[in-house]
Design an enzyme around this catalytic site. Structure first.
Site, short mmCIF file in Angstrom:
data_model
loop_
_atom_site.label_atom_id
_atom_site.label_comp_id
_atom_site.label_asym_id
_atom_site.label_seq_id
_atom_site.Cartn_x
_atom_site.Cartn_y
_atom_site.Cartn_z
N GLU A 1 5.19 32.87 2.00
CA GLU A 1 6.07 33.47 0.99
C GLU A 1 5.98 32.78 -0.37
O GLU A 1 6.31 33.38 -1.39
CB GLU A 1 7.52 33.48 1.48
CG GLU A 1 8.11 32.10 1.71
CD GLU A 1 9.51 32.13 2.28
OE1 GLU A 1 10.27 31.22 1.96
OE2 GLU A 1 9.82 33.06 3.04
N GLU B 1 3.11 31.53 -1.58
CA GLU B 1 1.68 31.47 -1.90
C GLU B 1 1.26 32.75 -2.61
O GLU B 1 1.41 33.84 -2.08
CB GLU B 1 0.89 31.29 -0.60
CG GLU B 1 -0.55 31.00 -0.77
CD GLU B 1 -1.20 30.63 0.56
OE1 GLU B 1 -1.94 29.65 0.55
OE2 GLU B 1 -0.96 31.30 1.58
N SER C 1 -9.13 11.65 0.41
CA SER C 1 -8.88 10.54 -0.53
C SER C 1 -8.40 9.32 0.23
O SER C 1 -7.23 8.97 0.18
CB SER C 1 -7.83 10.94 -1.57
OG SER C 1 -8.28 12.00 -2.37
N ARG D 1 0.85 -1.19 0.00
CA ARG D 1 0.00 0.00 0.00
C ARG D 1 0.89 1.23 0.00
O ARG D 1 1.75 1.39 0.86
CB ARG D 1 -0.91 0.02 1.23
CG ARG D 1 -1.88 -1.14 1.32
CD ARG D 1 -2.95 -1.02 0.23
NE ARG D 1 -3.96 -2.05 0.36
CZ ARG D 1 -4.15 -3.02 -0.51
NH1 ARG D 1 -3.40 -3.10 -1.59
NH2 ARG D 1 -5.11 -3.90 -0.33
N GLU D 2 0.67 2.12 -0.99
CA GLU D 2 1.36 3.41 -1.05
C GLU D 2 0.47 4.42 -0.36
O GLU D 2 -0.69 4.60 -0.75
CB GLU D 2 1.61 3.80 -2.50
CG GLU D 2 2.49 2.81 -3.23
CD GLU D 2 2.49 3.00 -4.74
OE1 GLU D 2 1.69 3.81 -5.26
OE2 GLU D 2 3.28 2.32 -5.41
#
Length: 182
Positions: A140, A142, A113, A37-38
Site C-alpha cells: 500500500e 509502494e 554494506s 559499532r553502529e
C-alpha cells in the site's frame, strides 16, 4: 594479530522499526581497546533480473526518499519472516511488475554494506516470463512505474545516474556479459 574478531560486551537497541533495527555495540578490539559499532539489522532481501523475450529488462521506477529522487531499479523486496528467498523473488516480481515465472535461478548472494549493515541480498535470474492479467497487488505504500528497457538504454541510464544502485548496476553488467557470450 592472529584474530581480527571484535567481541561485543554490550548492545543497545536505538531504533526498532518496520524494516530495520539500529543497534549500538560496545566492542573490545583485537588489541584490547574499546570502541563502538553502529549496526543496521535487516531481515534480508531479494532482487530479480527479468529479461523479456524481446530482450528488454523489466525494471521499476521508484522514488527513493534517502536519495530525494526517483531512480530505476530491478524489482526487489524484503524477505518476510520464515519466507524462502526464492518465494520472495517470485512474489516481488509479480507485485512490482505484473510478470510471473516458475523459472527462477539463484545467481549470487552478497552483503550490501557490511561496514554498517547485515543485509544479505539474493539475486535471481527470471526466465519464461508471463504477463499476468490480474497480478498480485503492490504494497500500500509502494508506488512504481514499470519500465522495459534495452541494454543500450540501461547503459545510458547508468551514465545519467538514473540507474545508480549496486544491485541494478550488477544486473545490467550481468546482462552485458550474457549478451557478449551469445
Amino acid at each position: 594479530m592472529d584474530s581480527l574478531e571484535e567481541k561485543t560486551v554490550k548492545r543497545e537497541t536505538i531504533f526498532d522499526g518496520k524494516i530495520i533495527k539500529l543497534v549500538v555495540d560496545d566492542v573490545v578490539l583485537p588489541n584490547g581497546a574499546a570502541s563502538k559499532r553502529e549496526i543496521v539489522k535487516h531481515p534480508g532481501a531479494v532482487a530479480v533480473i527479468a529479461i523479456t523475450p524481446e530482450n528488454k529488462m523489466v525494471m521499476v521506477e521508484q522514488y527513493r526518499k534517502p536519495l530525494e529522487k526517483a531512480i530505476i531499479e530491478i524489482p526487489a523486496g524484503k524477505i518476510e519472516p520464515d519466507e524462502e528467498p526464492k518465494l520472495t523473488a517470485g512474489r516481488e516480481l509479480e507485485e512490482e511488475t505484473g510478470y510471473k515465472t516458475d523459472d527462477l535461478k539463484h545467481l549470487v548472494s552478497f552483503y550490501t554494506s557490511p561496514g554498517f549493515a547485515d543485509e544479505l541480498l539474493h539475486i535471481y535470474l527470471a526466465g519464461d516470463l508471463k504477463k499476468q492479467a490480474n497480478p498480485l497487488q503492490a504494497d500500500e505504500d509502494e508506488f512504481v512505474n514499470i519500465v522495459e528497457i534495452n541494454l543500450d538504454e540501461a547503459l545510458q541510464l547508468i551514465e545519467e545516474k538514473v540507474i545508480c544502485d549496486a544491485k541494478t548496476v550488477y544486473a545490467v553488467q550481468y546482462w552485458q556479459l550474457l549478451e557478449a557470450t551469445k
